[in-house]
Structures are given as C-alpha cells and as structure tokens.
Design an enzyme around this catalytic site. Structure first.
Site, PDB file in Angstrom:
ATOM      1  N   GLU A  60      -8.289   6.209   0.447  1.00  0.00           N
ATOM      2  CA  GLU A  60      -9.803   6.051   0.567  1.00  0.00           C
ATOM      3  C   GLU A  60      -9.973   7.328   0.850  1.00  0.00           C
ATOM      4  OE1 GLU A  60      -7.898   3.848   1.215  1.00  0.00           O
ATOM      5  OE2 GLU A  60      -7.887   2.313   0.064  1.00  0.00           O
ATOM      6  N   HIS A 129      -9.387  -8.418   6.189  1.00  0.00           N
ATOM      7  CA  HIS A 129     -10.082  -8.316   5.184  1.00  0.00           C
ATOM      8  C   HIS A 129     -11.643  -9.033   6.393  1.00  0.00           C
ATOM      9  CE1 HIS A 129      -5.801  -7.682   3.815  1.00  0.00           C
ATOM     10  NE2 HIS A 129      -6.412  -7.276   2.998  1.00  0.00           N
TER      11      HIS A 129
HETATM   12  C1  LIG Z   1      -6.316   1.454   3.034  1.00  0.00           C
HETATM   13  C2  LIG Z   1      -5.842   0.161   1.928  1.00  0.00           C
HETATM   14  N1  LIG Z   1      -6.445   0.568   0.506  1.00  0.00           N
HETATM   15  C3  LIG Z   1      -6.587  -0.364   0.320  1.00  0.00           C
HETATM   16  C4  LIG Z   1      -5.881  -1.993   0.046  1.00  0.00           C
HETATM   17  C5  LIG Z   1      -5.696  -2.840   0.019  1.00  0.00           C
HETATM   18  N2  LIG Z   1      -4.112  -3.009  -1.606  1.00  0.00           N
HETATM   19  C6  LIG Z   1      -3.232  -3.566  -0.735  1.00  0.00           C
HETATM   20  S1  LIG Z   1      -1.974  -3.679  -1.297  1.00  0.00           S
HETATM   21  C7  LIG Z   1      -2.250  -2.016  -2.641  1.00  0.00           C
HETATM   22  C8  LIG Z   1      -1.312  -1.585  -3.611  1.00  0.00           C
HETATM   23  C9  LIG Z   1       0.046  -1.648  -3.352  1.00  0.00           C
HETATM   24  O1  LIG Z   1       0.582  -0.595  -3.829  1.00  0.00           O
HETATM   25  P1  LIG Z   1       1.835  -0.341  -3.701  1.00  0.00           P
HETATM   26  O2  LIG Z   1       1.553   1.265  -2.675  1.00  0.00           O
HETATM   27  O3  LIG Z   1       2.233   0.206  -5.201  1.00  0.00           O
HETATM   28  O4  LIG Z   1       2.328  -1.243  -3.365  1.00  0.00           O
HETATM   29  P2  LIG Z   1       3.196  -2.787  -3.701  1.00  0.00           P
HETATM   30  O5  LIG Z   1       2.012  -3.815  -3.356  1.00  0.00           O
HETATM   31  O6  LIG Z   1       3.395  -2.490  -5.444  1.00  0.00           O
HETATM   32  O7  LIG Z   1       4.393  -3.139  -3.203  1.00  0.00           O
HETATM   33  C10 LIG Z   1      -3.682  -2.456  -2.412  1.00  0.00           C
HETATM   34  C11 LIG Z   1      -4.712  -1.291  -2.995  1.00  0.00           C
HETATM   35  C12 LIG Z   1      -4.612  -1.958   1.653  1.00  0.00           C
HETATM   36  N3  LIG Z   1      -4.464  -2.742   2.052  1.00  0.00           N
HETATM   37  N4  LIG Z   1      -4.406  -0.288   2.145  1.00  0.00           N
END
Ligand SMILES: Cc1ncc(C[n+]2csc(CCOP(=O)(O)OP(=O)(O)O)c2C)c(N)n1
Ligand SMILES: Cc1ncc(C[n+]2csc(CCOP(=O)(O)OP(=O)(O)O)c2C)c(N)n1
Ligand SMILES: [Mg+2]
Ligand SMILES: [Mg+2]
Lengths: 328, 328, 328, 328
Positions: A60, A129
């Site tokens: 972000e 959220h």
């Molecule tokens: C700071 C933040 N930004 C956005 C989100 C929304 N979000 C939750 S999981 C995710 C993707 C995470 O991807 P990854 O790190 O590859 O983990 P995966 O879910 O694939 O295991 C996002 C964008 C969040 N939880 N925290």
C-alpha cells in the site's frame, strides 16, 4: 435516469472520468481482471487495458507513493486501497507527502491523487474489514476527505475528487455498495467538495452525520415525523475534512438541538470537531446539550454477530435519541 | 584506469564537472561557517559525495529527465541548474528560495522547472515517487527517465523495497542510486545491513545492481549512463551503489565524536573524490594548478555574492504562512 | 531534591526503570553510542550495554513491530522514534497491532510497549521536525497517549508508561527539553496515566491544555492575576487519550468559561474532543462559548523564523484570550 | 528421492504428519460446505499448502518455539496442538474460540499457551513480531526460536524488508518461510515480483535463502530443520520459499474464474502435496489404503463432533464487546 447502486455509481464515475481525461488511471490490488474484490472497477480493465487499470504488487505504501509520483508528473491517479483498514501502511506517504507537497514546495508542485477505500461495518468483516478510519486523517491540512451517503452523491463526489487539484481521500461504505440504489444522472454532475448537504428539513432538531448513517437517520426521521410529529433537519457532511463550518453552524442554529451520529468510535471522531465548532459558535443558540451517538470505544467491530450488532448504531438508538432530544 | 574520453566526455565536460564539484564543496563549507557564526540554523552536508553526485547528474539527459535527489545532493542540483544564490536563499530561509520559499530546511530540494521533485524529511519516501514518475513516463511514451538517490541506511525503509519492486515488476525507467557513505547518523554500515553490498538487493527485485567507487566520478558516470540507456530503451530499472564516506558530522546538530574517531575521518579524507578527480585531471592535462586557482576564485566570488544577496533578502511575510495549503 | 531539566528527567526515568526491571530495554535510531540525537538516552549504552540499548536499522515500522514482538514475549521495550514526525511509517504497527493485540486475542496476549517521540515546534525544525502528531492516534482504543508538561511529570509519567501493561505513546516536547527545569523527586514517584492534573486554581475561568503550553498558560495566568486580578484554573490533561472526562467536566463546571489551548492545528485536534465532552456534559454550566486557541490549519510549521513565529501560539495570544473570556 | 528415515523421522512421525495434513484438508473442505450452506460467513483455505505447513511445524521444537503463522496455516496450528474443535469454534465465531473468542475471522490464529502469536488481517505485520520474539529469546538466553510465514505477494510489503533486515543485522533466531502459492488473490506471481525466486531476496539481507518444493514435505522438513539448527546455534535467520499452488479460490468471497482457468487449477491438483505424500508413504510401506481409510474415518468423526459442538456453542455475550480493550 438509470437506477444505480452505490457501487455502480462509483464504477460509472471512474469510467466516465477515464473516458473524459486520458490522464486518469487506476492502480491497486486486484483492480484489473478481478475488477476489484467488491467489483468497483468491474469492466474497466476490459475497456481501458492493463496500462490504465494497473494491478500493483501487494504494497500500500507503494500504491500511494507511486500514485503521488505519477500525480507530480501531471497524471490523475485513482489509487484503490482494498479495505480502508489497509490504508495504514500508506499513512506516511499520504500525510507526509500527498498532504504537504503543495505547501512545502510553495505551490510549485501539486498532487491531484484520489485514494478510494471501502470502509465501515455490518458485513461480518470483523476487526480489520470494518473500520472507520477517517478521523485518523482528519487533522491533516492539505488533505480532503469525502464520504458519500448515496449513489448520486457517490458519483458526483467521486468525479469532483478525481478532478480536484489536491489529494482527496474518498471513503465508500461497503455495506452501502449494494444496499443503496437510486436514480443517478447520466450527465456530468460534479458535486463540489467541501459543502455539506441538507437532506431533510425540519424545525424540531438537527441531525448531523455522514456516510451510511445518513440513510438510517432519514428513515428514522421520516418515521418519527409520521408517528410522533417530530420534524428533523438532517445535514449530510459529505466532506468530513475540512468541515463545512458555515453549514454546520447554520444547521445547529436552526433548531437549537443537535444530534451527531457516526459509526466510528466516539472519542476523537469527526463528530468531536463538529461538536467543537458548534460549541464555539452557537452556544447561546442551543436549547439542549449536544448529543453524540457513536460506536463504542473498543478497537473495532468483532466478527461474532452478537458483537457486531452490539457495536453498530441501530435504528432504535437513533429514534430514541431523536425523541429524547425533541422532548428536551 | 578508466579515461573520460573513453566515456565520450570532452575535456570541457570534465572541467565543468570538476567546477561543479568544487562549487558544491565550497557552498557546503561556507554554510558551516555561516552556521557556526549563528547566521543560519542548520546545515546538512554533501562533503565527500560531490564527485559521485555531479557525475551521476551528467549521465542523465538534463534537458528532460526527472530527479528525486536526497538532502545531501548539492552536487546533483547544481548540475541540474540550481544556482549558488538559490541554495543560499534556501539556507537563509528567504522568500525567494525557489525550493520552498523558506518553508523547508536546507537540503530539501524541489523545482518544477528543473524537474527536481520536491523532497521531504522522512527518508526514502522519494523512491516510490520516482517510480511513479517512471510509470507516468512509460504511460505517456515520454522518453524521460527518473533518477532517485538515498543513503545506505535509508535502504532499510519499507519504501525502498516497495518502490524498487514496483519499478521492476512494471519495468519502469528508473535509476535508484544509493550513496553509501558508511554511516546513518551514528550507526555504521554493519549495524544497518548484514549483506555484503547494498547492490545485492537488486537480485531480489530482478533488476541489475552494481557497486562502484563513489570517489571515482568516471565509474559513477559510466554506471549511471548504462542504467539510463537501459531505462530509456524500455529495459527497466537499475540499482547502483556508490561507496564513499561522509566527511562531516551528519548535520550541524550532530556530534560525531561520540561514535567515530577523527583518525577514521582523516583517513577517509585522503580518498576524497574531489581530490582524486583533481589529480586525475591534472595527470591527464585537463587541469593545471593555475586553472584550479582560477576556478576556486570564481567559485568564491559566486558564493560571496550569493551569500550577500541571500543574507539581506527578505523573509517570507507572516501572512504567507496561510497560502498554498490547497489550490487557490 | 535535585533540579532536573525535562530531558534529564526522561533520562532518569529510563535509567531507574532499567535498573529496576531487567525486562526493560531501549531500541531506536542512534540511541546507543550517540545517546540519542537529543541525548535522551545519554549514558544508558555505557551503563547497560549494546544488548539493552539497541541501535536499530533506520526503519520505524521495524522499531515498532520488533518492539511489539518483544513485548508479546514479555519484555518491556521502550522504542524511540527520532522525531514524532517519523512515527508515520510505523502507524500500521501501532494502530493495527499494538492497539488491538489485547482485544483481538481476548486478553490472551498483551503489548506492554512504550513508544517515545519528541514532538512540537519552536526549534527551527521546519515542517518535519515540529509536528504535533497526537491527534492522529487519538481515536484508537487500546492506545494511551501521554504528554508531560514538566520535568517532574515527565519522569513520573514515563515510569508509569514503562510499567503499563498496555501500549503507551509518550510524546515529549523538544522545546521543553532544556527550557524547563525543576526539582524532581529521586524516589519512585509514578504518576498515574489517565488522570488530568489541576496545576492552578482560580474562579474566573478555566484553561485546559497539555504539553509545553501548560508552562505558557501558567506564566500568563500568574501575570494576569497580578496585573488584572483574573484568577485562572489550569487543567493539564497529561493523558490526551483516552481523556479524563471527569476532570474535564469538573474543571469546566467550576468556572463556566473555558479556554482550550493546543500547539497542534485546530481542526481535529485533541481540543475538539475536549470541547465535545464539555458541550455534552456542561452546556448549562457555561457562561461563555468555548474558545479554542490552536495552531493554524496549515500542514506544519515552516522553517523561516517569520513563519514559525506566525504559526506558534504566543503569550500575547494566551493573555488576550484569557482577558477576553474573563470579561465575557 | 529423499527418504524420511534419512531425516531422522520415524514411520510414526510421518504417519502423524500425514494424519494432520488430512485433518487440515478435511477441516477446510468442511468449512467450505458450511459456508455454502450459509452456516459460517467466511473461509480462507489451506488447500494445497497442508504438506509444507505440517512438515515445517514438525521441524521446530514444538515444546518451546514460537510461531507467527499466517491465515492459511491450518496445518501449522494443528501440528502445534490446536484442535479441530477449536478451529470450528473459530469458524462459527463462538465464545469458546481460544484464538479470539469469536472476535476475529477464521484464519486469525493465536494462543499464548501454544506460543502462537496472535495474528491480524493486514498482511506481513507478523514478520517484525517474530523478529521481536527472536530478539527477546536472544536477550534472555532462551533457546527457543521464532518461525513466521507469509504469502509470496506479502513479501512485497515494507514490513517483510524491515523485519528481515533487522533479524539479519542482529543475527536473531528467526525462520521466515514464504508459502509461494503463485497468486495473491487474483494477481499472479509475475505481476507481484520480477525476481526469479523469492529466496533471491535473502542475499540482500545477508541471510541464507532456499527455494524448495512445497508439495514435498520431506524437503520442506529438511530446509526448516537446517534453518532451525542455524537459528538455535546463534547463526541468525534464514529465508525459505516453498513452491506450491492455491487449490481453492482466495477465500469464500472470491471468484477465481475472473482470473484463472479451471484447467490450470486441475493441473495443479495433480501435484497436490497431500497426494504426493500419500503415494510416498504407500510406496515406502508406511501407509496402506486400509490404514488411510481408517485415518479418513477418524478424521471425519473428529470433524463431525467438532462441527456439532461448535454449531451449538454459545456466541460471545453482547456485554463482552466492552472487555479487553485495556488491562482490567
Ligand atoms: C496490508 C493488506 N493489504 C491488503 C490485504 C488484502 N489481502 C488479503 S490476502 C491478500 C493476498 C495475499 O497474497 P499472498 O501474500 O500471496 O498470500 P496467499 O493469500 O496467496 O496465501 C490481500 C491482497 C490485506 N489483508 N492486508
Ligand atoms: C523516516 C525517518 N526516520 C528518521 C529520520 C532521521 N534521520 C535523518 S537522516 C538519518 C540517517 C540517514 O542515513 P543514510 O540513509 O545512510 O543517509 P546519510 O545521511 O548517511 O547520507 C536519520 C536517521 C528521518 N529523516 N526519516
Ligand atoms: Mg549514510
Ligand atoms: Mg500467494
């Protein structure tokens, strides 16, 4: 006029502004093929391509910071934060950079960025959220914070935010996304930032609020007009920073009784400043103490339905507060 | 050893580079005198880093590239066209200062005209900004590129990581140059990072990374030139680390005796890029002691005039405090 | 009792707490050999060694986040942010993590961290070394925010913060560091967090403030008692979040006239909430509108002395406001 | 191929690992059913990552090490001692949920007793926490170590960089394991990073980094074991990347058809670590189809009971909303 939901109005505003001005583009997480996790950007990737609807890495501070850089170049970025709760890693970029760029360069540089983020609770979003995060930014001159309460406002205010020459935080209530629907003009309606909006007229008391609670306050006021002949003025702040002082003072003076409503925690909320403005300017016009109806001072709305319900302001509370104040 | 003509630099080019390095050094020295005399409240120095700064700027297209220099980059901004007078106006916090009209401390550069992005004090925020400029250049098929610098300590901020990664994923025309001067205020390199070279971070972003001797402006020029060519031809960002030493305390508020010995500083002074380059120019018959004396004389005059002008120039008016918060 | 300056009192509090409890340690930038850029940690590295006075890499989110992790283990970290302005990269760790840890784990985990940061202006710190940043955090249940106004309070409140089982932000006014001196008990005086302190008694009006302005308000009140026979009650908030509602209400009711003073920007400041509390609870006790004296709503205090002076609240303004209110 | 006995794992060990993987998978599958039946509002899955999760946990000293698992780590927390019943209590947001008493969403683990740090939703904040635990272990000569996981997309957050760097500079006993499942919601690996391997980031911190097949629990076990030995013997942190694939949509709120084909998902299912490991165990005469059926049966019973219990367990009381904000 077509009937649009709140989120459709947001989508339409972005589409129209991108059609109108090539400098407008979107960046954020999952805004591309996915169309945003709430579908706010649905169809825009298809229409404008991957270069103007940019899926960013999950970071972000970079979303804000890269957007700020592009804005310095002269672009008009719309940066999406997936949830308002996740804007916090970007606070330094927003407060130290976007807010202060014009001032620190003595008007040489500017930062016409719009940062959109879904906020608010009541959707089983749990602690992270569901938050109302506006107060955290509402002490930073250089920023503007807009929170629309209806589809029509959502569209007109987002257009104004995108066109604004300064950084605007635009918070959209995620529960309003599909709950609120109304006719929204297809034409170029731009609703000015900085002006509150009287959405109901009445002589008995004044409710000042913003965001989704405007909708609830309207419902309550209409019912109480029927059932109890209480006539309520409702002022929708629309822009929660900097506040429209003149409109607040006028609305408070009009009835002499003021109820302030926010979904945020009470202490240190937007409503604190509204109360302060009134107490500085309208003390002798008041017939009753200012009343604030707000979320409790706990960190955020929990997941369990019992707790979420307990946190949220409800119609009964609004009605009771209106009646109490009217009877004062 | 690398020769300037092999790099396509004429004798005039390298003499001009040398002149700017001397100018930067002497401005900085003058500022310390002014500070110690109580005439200006603050100095943050370029001393020991001028050679790399001027060389890097010369490797850019100074007619169109964007830069986001950090607070020590007096050499960079002079090479881009800022004048001694403008820097003195900044040091004295006078209304005519083009960087901020006296709003910011010295070392907080910015000029729309010179495409120098306005900088702030929180370190490293400029990295995402430069990436945003790179993004905008790419979107607009503008062949300009973005050049950003920071200290080695500052590479530990999240914004370095987020910015570098974003630039690499989107293959943006960006050069990130880390001026490694061995200290972040009092904290030496080995308490800031455990990697062997800061440029080792490049592979984790999938961009080329090199470490060069910051005291040799020709190798710095070569590295930046290569990175600029890469950026301009669509091959994405680069990371360059230049090794030198901070010859002064961190700033006029610092007391370096608490954390490093004067022997260490004296040793470093022997490798000072300014001296190294002067020797090179003399050995290669570009510079003579006479010409050097002439350069020093001109520089001194320029600084004298700049100082006199700035010292008597008016401060910003109190009323100006209220301007430039938002677009007016 | 020895006479200590504000910063010596802070230093003494840390030393005594580290002697008392092995779990207390310090981490931050330049806190080790350098003793902190203001010398708040002077001598502690020598006394407790590099393992308990830890120079961290230049990365505030890590300073907070690593501190939070250590606190989860059961340690009592004191994290120093070099300037309050530079706490912003750590906002996510502070607001999403420290503030919510106890709540989200239903009391299973806790976070006894103290985060110290120098804030405030009047020291030629310019935009980014002068800010009041407390309001940004003053809407986050789970956090406590302490701002001492005198050496004695600085010591007793810092001890309380370090011993507190929850996260405490402790902001120290950098202009107070060497300006304020008084006798400070050598013994274990711990001043409870959450309680405001009446520092002057008087019947004509009430001033509510915190931090360095307490000192200025006291001076003004004492002078006006002599010159104009105006007797002022002064309430020092000490803890600005969550506020001591009972003390605020009592102080407002006592005189019926209230002047609120903060060095921060006016809109959305701590004083907004104070005004809101009074307007909810003491409307009919008030004989005059609530008056707020605050910094102007511009992004921050500029560098030029003319502008810094224009930004800062001064004695004349305080006296004029007191007189005006007394005469109302 | 690597054999379990070469790693010092007995047949019982690997059977127990297998049982936990199956348990994790079946719990997850059950949660999807419950979600689709409208009984629980949200699921975020471990499917496709159980093998690496359980294997990693087995390589720790589960009697004393600390973990900071991320939301997909059902396999990790089961291996550490969390039960199906406890996970179901969390999914149903019931008062007895030991993670948060129904305050947080499923996947937000935490247990003081099991030394599982309480996790939040903003990604990557747990990395500095684990580093803080490592710091505290080192300061207290505690031979425990800290193990933290995150997704590959989340390695782009500043907190990854700041935390990893801090751990390396201070040589802390920390293992950072990146579960690379190819997607961050809709954004594929090549739009998140441009490096070849996430483990390429290790060199930039000066720590060892390896990439292993996440579908082969034995190589994961080996890598984590080596890292644990390194950490415990004072040789600092390690970065491990495990490659697998997210077999489900991101969460129950996601629609994966907008961004990836079902063919791609079907192909990945063939390499599912659970199947790979089952085959390995059968080929090595540790598991038979009969024994597998027995395991499935027991697991099913456990989940049935857990579901029944959790479904009828009470929600947290509304009054409990107000507790646990501060130490009481
Ligand atoms: C700071 C933040 N930004 C956005 C989100 C929304 N979000 C939750 S999981 C995710 C993707 C995470 O991807 P990854 O790190 O590859 O983990 P995966 O879910 O694939 O295991 C996002 C964008 C969040 N939880 N925290
Ligand atoms: C976010 C932030 N934290 C702390 C500071 C205070 N500070 C100013 S310069 C500096 C050290 C910078 O070191 P380095 O990056 O190596 O650059 P150098 O000054 O050595 O050129 C620090 C800690 C700051 N300006 N910004
Ligand atoms: Mg340095
Ligand atoms: Mg992933």
């Amino acid at each position: 006029m077509p009937v649009l939901s709140y989120i459709q109005a947001i989508n339409a505003a972005m589409r129209e502004e991108m059609e109108r001005d090539e400098k407008v583009f979107i960046l954020g997480e999952d805004v591309g093929k996915r169309g945003g996790v709430f579908l706010a950007t649905e169809g825009l990737y298809e229409q404008f391509g991957a270069d103007r609807v940019i899926d960013t890495p999950l970071a972000e501070s970079a979303i804000a910071g890269v957007g700020i850089g592009a804005a310095m170049y002269g672009m008009k970025p719309i940066a999406e934060m997936q949830f308002a709760d996740f804007i916090l890693p970007a606070v330094n970029q927003i407060v130290s950079e976007a807010a202060k760029l014009r001032y620190r360069s003595n008007n040489d540089w500017s930062c016409p960025i719009t940062i959109r983020a879904p906020y608010g609770g009541g959707v089983h979003g749990a602690l992270y959220h569901s938050q109302s995060i506006e107060a955290l930014f509402a002490n930073q001159p250089g920023l503007k914070i807009v929170i629309p309460s209806s589809p029509r406002d959502a569209k007109g205010l987002l257009k104004a935010a995108i066109r604004d020459p300064d950084p605007v935080l635009y918070f959209e209530h995620k529960k309003a996304y599909r709950l609120l629907k109304e006719e929204v003009p297809e034409n170029d309606e731009v609703i000015p930032i900085g002006q509150a909006n009287q959405v109901r007229d009445g002589d008995d008391l004044t409710v000042i609020t913003y965001g989704l609670p405007v909708h609830y306050a309207l419902e309550a006021a209409n019912q109480l007009a029927d059932s109890d002949q209480i006539e309520t003025t409702i002022l929708d702040l629309r822009t929660v920073y900097p506040l429209d002082q003149a409109a607040i003072i006028k609305a408070a003076q009009k009835t002499g009784k003021v109820l302030l409503i926010t979904e945020d925690n009470k202490e240190g909320s937007i409503m604190s400043e509204v109360a302060a403005i009134i107490s500085e300017h309208c003390l002798f016009d008041l017939d009753a103490p200012i009343k604030r109806l707000a979320g409790p001072d706990v960190p955020a709305m929990p997941f369990a339905p019992t707790l979420e319900k307990e946190f949220l302001i409800n119609q009964d509370q609004i009605k009771a507060a209106i009646k109490e104040l009217a009877a004062f | 050893m690398l020769k300037h003509d092999e790099l396509g630099l004429s004798n005039d080019n390298v003499l001009e580079m040398y002149r700017l390095m001397v100018l930067a050094r002497r401005i900085d020295e003058r500022m310390w005198l002014l500070n110690r005399a109580g005439k200006i409240p603050f100095v943050v120095s370029c001393q020991g880093q001028e050679a790399q700064q001027v060389a890097a700027a010369f490797a850019l297209d100074r007619s169109k590239d964007y830069t986001a220099p950090y607070y020590r980059d007096v050499g960079v901004v002079l090479a881009l066209g800022m004048t001694a007078k403008e820097l003195m106006l900044q040091a004295f916090a006078k209304a005519e200062d083009p960087n901020s009209a006296g709003r910011q401390m010295p070392g907080h550069f910015g000029s729309q005209k010179l495409r120098i992005l306005s900088g702030s004090s929180p370190v490293t925020t400029q990295v995402p900004h430069a990436v945003g400029i790179g993004l905008a250049c790419k979107m607009n098929q503008d062949s300009s590129i973005a050049y950003v610098t920071l200290g080695e300590g500052s590479t530990n901020q999240g914004d370095f990581h987020e910015g570098a990664n974003f630039a690499a994923v989107h293959k943006l025309p960006v050069i990130i140059m880390v001026e490694n001067n061995q200290y972040a205020i009092s904290v030496p390199l080995n308490r800031q990072v455990a990697c062997e070279k800061i440029s080792d971070r490049a592979i984790g972003y999938g961009m080329p990374g090199v470490t060069v001797d910051g005291n040799n402006p020709l190798v710095v020029y070569q590295a930046v030139k290569e990175a600029a060519d890469r950026a301009r031809s669509g091959n994405g960002p680069s990371l360059i680390e230049t090794i030198s030493y901070r010859l002064t305390p961190h700033s006029s508020d610092d007391n370096e005796r608490t954390y490093r010995s004067s022997e260490e500083v004296e040793q470093a002074k022997e490798k000072d890029g300014l001296i190294v380059f002067k020797q090179y120019l003399i050995e290669n018959n570009v510079l003579t002691e006479d010409l050097d004396a002439e350069i020093e004389k001109q520089v001194k005059e320029e600084i004298d005039q700049a100082t006199d002008y700035a010292e008597t120039a008016p401060y910003p008016s109190p009323e100006s405090l209220y301007h430039g918060v938002y677009y007016e």
